[in-house]
Design a protein around this motif. Structure first.
Motif, PDB file in Angstrom:
ATOM      1  N   MET A   1     -39.978  49.149  17.725  1.00  0.00           N
ATOM      2  CA  MET A   1     -39.800  48.528  16.421  1.00  0.00           C
ATOM      3  C   MET A   1     -38.309  48.469  16.090  1.00  0.00           C
ATOM      4  SD  MET A   1     -39.250  48.843  12.887  1.00  0.00           S
ATOM      5  CE  MET A   1     -39.537  50.519  12.328  1.00  0.00           C
ATOM      6  N   GLU A   2     -37.887  47.342  15.544  1.00  0.00           N
ATOM      7  CA  GLU A   2     -36.522  47.185  15.073  1.00  0.00           C
ATOM      8  C   GLU A   2     -36.564  46.921  13.577  1.00  0.00           C
ATOM      9  OE1 GLU A   2     -32.412  44.865  16.306  1.00  0.00           O
ATOM     10  OE2 GLU A   2     -34.348  44.019  16.887  1.00  0.00           O
ATOM     11  N   TYR A   3     -35.921  47.796  12.830  1.00  0.00           N
ATOM     12  CA  TYR A   3     -35.963  47.707  11.368  1.00  0.00           C
ATOM     13  C   TYR A   3     -34.641  47.165  10.842  1.00  0.00           C
ATOM     14  CZ  TYR A   3     -36.779  49.043   6.492  1.00  0.00           C
ATOM     15  OH  TYR A   3     -36.944  49.027   5.126  1.00  0.00           O
ATOM     16  N   ASP A   4     -34.715  46.108  10.058  1.00  0.00           N
ATOM     17  CA  ASP A   4     -33.554  45.574   9.365  1.00  0.00           C
ATOM     18  C   ASP A   4     -32.399  45.287  10.333  1.00  0.00           C
ATOM     19  OD1 ASP A   4     -31.932  44.718   7.300  1.00  0.00           O
ATOM     20  OD2 ASP A   4     -31.376  46.740   6.651  1.00  0.00           O
ATOM     21  N   LYS A   5     -32.678  44.454  11.342  1.00  0.00           N
ATOM     22  CA  LYS A   5     -31.670  44.191  12.371  1.00  0.00           C
ATOM     23  C   LYS A   5     -30.429  43.496  11.811  1.00  0.00           C
ATOM     24  CE  LYS A   5     -33.979  39.906  13.874  1.00  0.00           C
ATOM     25  NZ  LYS A   5     -34.630  39.249  15.041  1.00  0.00           N
ATOM     26  N   ASN A   6     -30.549  42.864  10.656  1.00  0.00           N
ATOM     27  CA  ASN A   6     -29.394  42.197  10.042  1.00  0.00           C
ATOM     28  C   ASN A   6     -28.633  43.084   9.065  1.00  0.00           C
ATOM     29  OD1 ASN A   6     -29.914  39.702  11.374  1.00  0.00           O
ATOM     30  ND2 ASN A   6     -31.483  39.225   9.839  1.00  0.00           N
ATOM     31  N   ASN A   7     -29.052  44.358   8.972  1.00  0.00           N
ATOM     32  CA  ASN A   7     -28.386  45.319   8.080  1.00  0.00           C
ATOM     33  C   ASN A   7     -28.341  44.842   6.625  1.00  0.00           C
ATOM     34  OD1 ASN A   7     -27.842  47.357   9.974  1.00  0.00           O
ATOM     35  ND2 ASN A   7     -25.968  46.348  10.652  1.00  0.00           N
ATOM     36  N   ASP A   8     -29.428  44.223   6.176  1.00  0.00           N
ATOM     37  CA  ASP A   8     -29.477  43.757   4.793  1.00  0.00           C
ATOM     38  C   ASP A   8     -29.421  44.907   3.801  1.00  0.00           C
ATOM     39  OD1 ASP A   8     -29.635  40.995   5.341  1.00  0.00           O
ATOM     40  OD2 ASP A   8     -31.763  41.172   5.808  1.00  0.00           O
ATOM     41  N   GLN A   9     -30.042  46.051   4.158  1.00  0.00           N
ATOM     42  CA  GLN A   9     -30.000  47.196   3.242  1.00  0.00           C
ATOM     43  C   GLN A   9     -28.565  47.655   3.007  1.00  0.00           C
ATOM     44  OE1 GLN A   9     -32.527  50.550   4.242  1.00  0.00           O
ATOM     45  NE2 GLN A   9     -31.317  51.932   2.974  1.00  0.00           N
ATOM     46  N   ILE A  10     -27.792  47.734   4.086  1.00  0.00           N
ATOM     47  CA  ILE A  10     -26.392  48.158   3.956  1.00  0.00           C
ATOM     48  C   ILE A  10     -25.633  47.185   3.067  1.00  0.00           C
ATOM     49  CG2 ILE A  10     -24.289  48.730   5.220  1.00  0.00           C
ATOM     50  CD1 ILE A  10     -26.710  50.504   5.885  1.00  0.00           C
ATOM     51  N   ARG A  11     -25.836  45.890   3.303  1.00  0.00           N
ATOM     52  CA  ARG A  11     -25.120  44.864   2.541  1.00  0.00           C
ATOM     53  C   ARG A  11     -25.469  44.934   1.057  1.00  0.00           C
ATOM     54  NH1 ARG A  11     -26.760  39.747   1.390  1.00  0.00           N
ATOM     55  NH2 ARG A  11     -28.418  39.835   2.953  1.00  0.00           N
ATOM     56  N   PHE A  12     -26.749  45.075   0.733  1.00  0.00           N
ATOM     57  CA  PHE A  12     -27.147  45.114  -0.677  1.00  0.00           C
ATOM     58  C   PHE A  12     -26.617  46.371  -1.356  1.00  0.00           C
ATOM     59  CE2 PHE A  12     -30.064  41.682   0.286  1.00  0.00           C
ATOM     60  CZ  PHE A  12     -30.150  41.008  -0.917  1.00  0.00           C
ATOM     61  N   MET A  13     -26.604  47.480  -0.646  1.00  0.00           N
ATOM     62  CA  MET A  13     -26.083  48.709  -1.249  1.00  0.00           C
ATOM     63  C   MET A  13     -24.589  48.601  -1.514  1.00  0.00           C
ATOM     64  SD  MET A  13     -28.307  51.645   0.769  1.00  0.00           S
ATOM     65  CE  MET A  13     -27.641  53.016  -0.207  1.00  0.00           C
TER      66      MET A  13
END
Length: 225
Positions: free
Chosen positions: A1-13
């Protein structure tokens, strides 16, 4: 499984609050994989987690982050120590109200807490709920946020994607279980059909499977006085 491969969580934070030059405490860092991205540009970065195995894994990373075993409910730091405290998908895994009180204590006046929590109704979270429903814990965490001594400055939500290679990869993912059990497969297959509007498990294609995980973000501020 690959979670959030675009690092959207990092960007939004990072979009929610400026990390630059701040002394940061992250509560619930797991194996530190997200911490290494979040720490970029910060002044100092301390990350804690109650799982000593995860902390030992995190310490193997090539980073200047200080990883320590600890819980948000009993922080081993002095008052007014940090310029930013992060709860990265972790507030609902502890007694939320005391954890927020501890964060309040160790934060400098005028500084912020950034909380990221999953939405219990998002597709990815529904699979976790098959084996340990977190809905009440997530609701308790939100109640603690709204009843805390912090000022709620902003709340938002965003989506990330959990990508599985195929149906086998999905069935073998732990979803909070100590060990995946083949007997659980039928529950997973049935839920997948409901989420994807597929006719039945017999019609599940052997293709990569993407599940949407919706995350909620809360920005809290400690008053100046």
């Amino acid at each position: 499984m690959e979670y959030d491969k675009n690092n959207d969580q990092i960007r939004f934070m990072h979009d929610a609050i400026d990390f630059s030059g701040k002394d940061i405490l992250e509560i619930g860092c797991g194996n530190g994989s997200i911490s290494t991205c979040l720490a970029k540009g910060s002044g100092s970065y301390i990350a804690i987690d109650p799982d000593p195995v995860c902390i030992e894994q995190a310490k193997q990373l090539d980073t200047e982050i200080i990883f320590q075993t600890g819980t948000g409910q009993a922080l081993n730091f002095p008052d007014n120590r940090f310029g930013l405290v992060l709860f990265t998908l972790s507030l609902h895994h502890q007694d939320s109200a005391p954890a927020l009180e501890e964060a309040f204590r160790v934060l400098k006046p005028g500084s912020h807490v950034l909380v990221v929590e999953p939405n219990a109704r998002a597709a990815f979270e529904l699979f976790f709920n098959l084996f340990g429903d977190e809905t009440q814990a997530l609701e308790a965490a939100e109640t603690a946020i709204r009843n805390s001594r912090f000022t709620l400055k902003n709340e938002d939500q965003f989506q990330v994607t959990a990508s599985f290679e195929n149906i086998r990869d999905l069935c073998e993912y732990d979803f909070g279980r100590e060990l995946p059990d083949p007997a659980d497969n039928q529950k997973i297959l049935d839920l997948l059909c409901r989420v994807k509007n597929w006719v039945s498990p017999a019609h599940i294609p052997h293709v990569p499977i993407d599940l949407v995980d919706e995350l909620r973000l809360f920005l809290l501020e400690k008053p100046l006085s």
